[in-house]
Structures are given as structure tokens and as C-alpha cells.
Write an enzyme that holds these catalytic residues in place. Structure first.
Site, mmCIF file in Angstrom:
data_model
loop_
_atom_site.group_PDB
_atom_site.id
_atom_site.type_symbol
_atom_site.label_atom_id
_atom_site.label_comp_id
_atom_site.label_asym_id
_atom_site.label_seq_id
_atom_site.Cartn_x
_atom_site.Cartn_y
_atom_site.Cartn_z
ATOM 1 N N CYS A 74 0.717 -1.161 -0.070
ATOM 2 C CA CYS A 74 0.095 -0.071 0.239
ATOM 3 C C CYS A 74 0.926 1.344 -0.230
ATOM 4 O O CYS A 74 1.799 1.490 0.802
ATOM 5 C CB CYS A 74 -0.992 -0.099 1.440
ATOM 6 S SG CYS A 74 -1.901 1.230 1.193
ATOM 7 N N CYS A 78 0.641 4.817 6.959
ATOM 8 C CA CYS A 78 -0.054 4.354 8.047
ATOM 9 C C CYS A 78 0.867 3.655 9.138
ATOM 10 O O CYS A 78 1.118 2.533 8.836
ATOM 11 C CB CYS A 78 -1.456 3.707 7.998
ATOM 12 S SG CYS A 78 -2.498 4.451 6.663
ATOM 13 N N CYS A 81 0.479 0.219 10.299
ATOM 14 C CA CYS A 81 -0.112 -0.999 9.456
ATOM 15 C C CYS A 81 0.983 -1.665 8.649
ATOM 16 O O CYS A 81 1.880 -1.253 7.981
ATOM 17 C CB CYS A 81 -0.965 -0.645 8.296
ATOM 18 S SG CYS A 81 -1.804 -1.584 7.021
ATOM 19 N N CYS A 118 -16.868 -9.030 5.767
ATOM 20 C CA CYS A 118 -16.180 -7.613 5.295
ATOM 21 C C CYS A 118 -14.864 -7.989 4.413
ATOM 22 O O CYS A 118 -13.871 -8.663 4.667
ATOM 23 C CB CYS A 118 -15.723 -7.306 6.674
ATOM 24 S SG CYS A 118 -17.052 -7.007 7.807
ATOM 25 N N CYS A 149 -19.709 -5.732 3.800
ATOM 26 C CA CYS A 149 -18.926 -4.709 4.284
ATOM 27 C C CYS A 149 -17.749 -4.380 3.544
ATOM 28 O O CYS A 149 -17.141 -5.505 3.168
ATOM 29 C CB CYS A 149 -18.626 -4.578 5.763
ATOM 30 S SG CYS A 149 -17.533 -3.408 6.348
ATOM 31 N N CYS A 209 -19.329 2.537 9.116
ATOM 32 C CA CYS A 209 -18.577 1.621 10.085
ATOM 33 C C CYS A 209 -17.411 2.550 10.374
ATOM 34 O O CYS A 209 -16.629 2.395 9.467
ATOM 35 C CB CYS A 209 -18.330 0.387 9.677
ATOM 36 S SG CYS A 209 -17.170 -0.633 10.859
ATOM 37 N N ARG A 281 -17.684 -2.576 18.283
ATOM 38 C CA ARG A 281 -16.950 -3.843 17.690
ATOM 39 C C ARG A 281 -15.612 -3.898 18.266
ATOM 40 O O ARG A 281 -14.788 -2.992 18.317
ATOM 41 C CB ARG A 281 -16.874 -3.921 16.255
ATOM 42 C CG ARG A 281 -16.338 -5.130 15.675
ATOM 43 C CD ARG A 281 -16.078 -4.872 14.272
ATOM 44 N NE ARG A 281 -17.127 -4.458 13.529
ATOM 45 C CZ ARG A 281 -18.077 -5.333 13.050
ATOM 46 N NH1 ARG A 281 -17.885 -6.552 13.002
ATOM 47 N NH2 ARG A 281 -18.880 -4.745 12.416
#
Ligand code: SAM
Ligand code: DTB
Ligand code: SF4
Length: 345
Positions: A74, A78, A81, A118, A149, A209, A281
Site C-alpha cells: 500500500c 499509516c 499498518c 467484510c 461490508c 462503520c 465492535r
């Protein structure tokens, strides 16, 4: 277009006398959220339980299963991550998964008892050529009778609409932290970018979400700042994932001091009190928690989890162990019928 703007957090000073109408209605000023955090633990849990029981069956949990449909490589940075290309986590970048493999995983999730599937992609945002394939995934997974999701990064209004037209039930896009802490973790997209995506998702009529991560080295005030941002969204999200940082080797946050577990439970309780009707969650970090701590999270108002042996790239408790935990706690699973009664002898 629904424009969501960054709500300025209350300063630590008392507010000056108002001479004009307030620009924003803050349902939850940060200092009020911080005051909840500061309650004695038992009082906080009691309040969270009261709120939870007013709106939900406190003995029921909702199960979603995650699948990484496009892993690693990616372009975003972040800090938490393992899928960022800049991380040295050893995760290999993969291409978008073929539909047949997605369907196999969705069927397996359904067979295990999940009601929502998801799908996550390690993208900054989906490209136009990806949209056709992900919308097809939504249509097909829905045809199995599962809720859907997706979490694909930033969306334009038209992309959100295309997902809605395909029947997407929820879109996950997290604020991740308080605005004051955000820049320490991510530099490649802004807080406002995230709010804009949330606005597009809301405008398209998809359930939102949206949550964040704690345990990244933020202060309690900053944790309160994250919850206040979420609770002040109007309306607040239908689902709020609270992730405990999974400190992955090779990421910039690999050596972060773990959060006091009671502070994590407090975060769940504060989310429950400030967003009474949302599904809270209990998300990443469950594998690192013992069962007593997870039970405390349910007692504090968590009523949804990721279920299945893997999150996106890190591990999650085995489904069998989770089922045993539900049994030990007398928790029932949302959407699953109780076992049929057996004739008595
Ligand atoms: N690329 C998309 C995005 O960032 O919106 C979707 C996938 S991304 C992995 C989804 C969320 O996973 C992030 O917003 C973050 O809250 C959470 N996450 C990622 N790595 C994590 C970690 N190591 N510990 C806890 N949560 C994590
Ligand atoms: C969310 O808030 N947590 C999930 C889901 N949304 C997509 C992701 C957790 C990822 C944990 C790290 C990993 O497994 O790569
Ligand atoms: Fe990419 Fe999402 Fe990971 Fe950020 S959180 S590096 S956007 S996959």
C-alpha cells in the site's frame, strides 16, 4: 453532498461567555468524554451496562468475518499498518483476489456462523477498473444471504453510489485517532480526507462503520478526542470498531508500550455511553487478550467482533475458541437460531 467538517475540540480553558449562536452542536465535548474516562472503573462499567441494556440484548453478539481481498504494497504510510509498502513487515503485495476465491471464503464464513462478510483492500482508494470487480463481489456475496461490508480506502461520491447500487450494507473507514494525534501516525492523507469519504458514504445511504485504534502512544485526552469525533458525527456511525494496536514487527509502531488493559475496557465503555445505539465492535487485538478481559469488554458494551482465525494479515482467536467463550458466557449469536429443542425422554 454531505460535507462533514472537523469539529474543533474544546480547549482545556473554560468556554468564554457566548455572544452568538454556536457554529457546531457538539453532542459530546471532549472534556465531557474525558470526564467519563475519569470515573471510577466500576461506576463507568455500571453506566455503560445501563445504556447497553436500554438498547440491546446484553447477551447477544454479532459476528463479522474479514477477508483481505488485496494485501500489502500500500502506498499510504499509516504507522501502525503492516501492509504499508514502507513497512518492513515481510508481507508480500498481492493482486486483487479472484471472485471465486472470495466466494469460497464467504461461504466458509457463513458456514461458521458469521452474518456479515467484510472485505478489505490495501489501497489508498479504488481505481476505476477495480470498481467493477468489487461491486461484483458485493452482489455475489449478498446472494449468499450475508450482509456485506467493504473497506477500500478513500471513496469519491460516485464510487460510494456504485457500491450502494451493488447492495453494499456497510463501508468501513476509520478516523483512527484524535485529530491532534493523527499527524504523528499518517502523513499521506488528512483527517479531512477521511471525513470527506465518510460524508460520501453517508450521502449514498450506506451504513457507516467508523472507529479507531488505541494503544498507539496517545494520551487519555487524545483517546477522548477520538471518541468525541465519532460521537459528534451527525448521525454517529452505525458500527464503531475499537482496535487495540497489534504492534507488528517492521512497522514504525512495533515497539509501542502496550496500553493498560483497563484503559481499553474504559474506551469500550465510553464508546457505548456516547453512542448508545451503535454496534461497538471489539476489533483488532483480541488475540493478545485473555478471555477474562474480553468478557469485561462485553460487559462494558461491546456487542460485535471479528470472527474467524485471521483479521487482514494478523491472527485472530480460532473460531472454536470463540464459540467456547460464547458458551461459557451464555452469549448468543445474532441471527443464529437457537438449537432445536430435543424431545425429552
Ligand atoms: N486501506 C484501507 C484503509 O486504510 O481505509 C482499508 C484497510 S485498513 C487495514 C483498515 C483499518 O485497519 C485501519 O483503518 C486501522 O484502523 C486498522 N488497522 C490496521 N493495522 C492495524 C494494526 N496493526 N492494529 C490495529 N488496527 C489496525
Ligand atoms: C477495523 O477497524 N479493523 C479491521 C477492519 N476494520 C478492516 C482491520 C484490523 C486489521 C489488523 C491488522 C491486520 O490484520 O493486518
Ligand atoms: Fe494502506 Fe489501509 Fe494500511 Fe493505511 S491502513 S497502509 S491505507 S492498508
Amino acid at each position: 453532498m454531505t460535507t462533514i467538517t472537523l469539529v474543533p475540540v474544546s480547549s482545556l480553558r473554560p468556554a468564554p461567555a457566548r455572544t452568538e449562536a454556536p457554529k457546531f452542536h457538539q453532542r459530546w465535548p471532549v472534556l465531557d468524554v474525558q470526564a467519563l474516562y475519569a470515573l471510577p472503573f466500576m461506576d463507568l462499567l455500571f453506566r455503560a451496562q445501563q445504556v447497553h441494556r436500554e438498547h440491546f440484548d446484553a447477551n447477544e453478539v454479532q459476528l463479522s468475518t474479514l477477508l483481505s481481498i488485496k494485501t500489502g504494497g500500500c502506498a499510504e504510510d499509516c504507522g501502525y499498518c503492516p501492509q504499508a509498502a514502507s513497512a518492513d513487515s515481510g508481507i508480500e503485495a498481492s493482486k486483487l483476489m479472484p471472485l471465486a476465491e472470495v466466494m469460497e471464503a464467504a461461504q466458509a464464513a457463513k458456514d461458521q456462523g458469521a452474518t456479515r462478510f467484510c472485505m478489505g483492500a490495501a489501497w489508498r482508494s479504488p481505481k476505476e477498473r477495480d470498481m467493477e470487480r468489487v461491486t461484483e463481489m458485493v452482489r455475489e456475496v449478498r446472494s449468499l444471504g450475508l450482509e456485506t461490508c467493504m473497506t477500500l480506502g478513500m471513496l469519491e461520491a460516485e464510487q460510494a453510489q456504485a457500491l450502494k447500487d451493488a447492495g453494499l450494507d456497510y463501508y468501513n473507514h476509520n478516523l483512527d485517532s484524535a485529530p491532534e494525534f493523527y499527524d504523528k501516525i499518517i502523513s499521506t492523507r488528512t483527517y479531512q480526507d477521511r471525513l470527506d469519504t465518510l460524508g460520501h458514504v453517508r450521502e449514498a445511504g450506506i451504513n457507516v462503520c467508523c472507529g479507531g485504534i488505541v494503544g498507539m502512544g496517545e494520551s487519555r485526552l487524545e483517546r477522548a478526542g477520538l471518541i468525541a469525533q465519532l460521537a459528534n458525527l451527525n448521525p454517529y456511525p452505525e458500527s464503531v470498531p475499537i482496535n487495540n494496536l497489534v504492534a507488528v514487527a517492521g512497522t514504525p509502531l512495533a515497539n509501542t508500550e502496550p496500553l493498560d488493559p483497563f484503559e481499553f475496557v474504559r474506551t469500550i465503555a465510553v464508546a457505548r455511553i456516547t453512542m448508545p445505539r451503535t454496534m461497538v465492535r471489539l476489533s483488532a487485538g483480541r488475540e493478545q487478550m485473555d478471555e477474562a478481559l474480553q468478557a469485561l469488554c462485553f460487559a462494558a458494551g461491546a456487542n460485535s467482533i471479528f470472527y474467524g482465525d485471521k483479521l487482514l494479515t494478523t491472527s485472530n482467536p480460532q473460531a472454536d475458541r470463540d464459540r467456547q467463550l460464547f458458551e461459557r458466557l451464555g452469549l448468543s449469536v445474532q441471527g443464529q437460531r437457537p438449537a432445536p429443542l430435543q424431545p425429552t425422554a
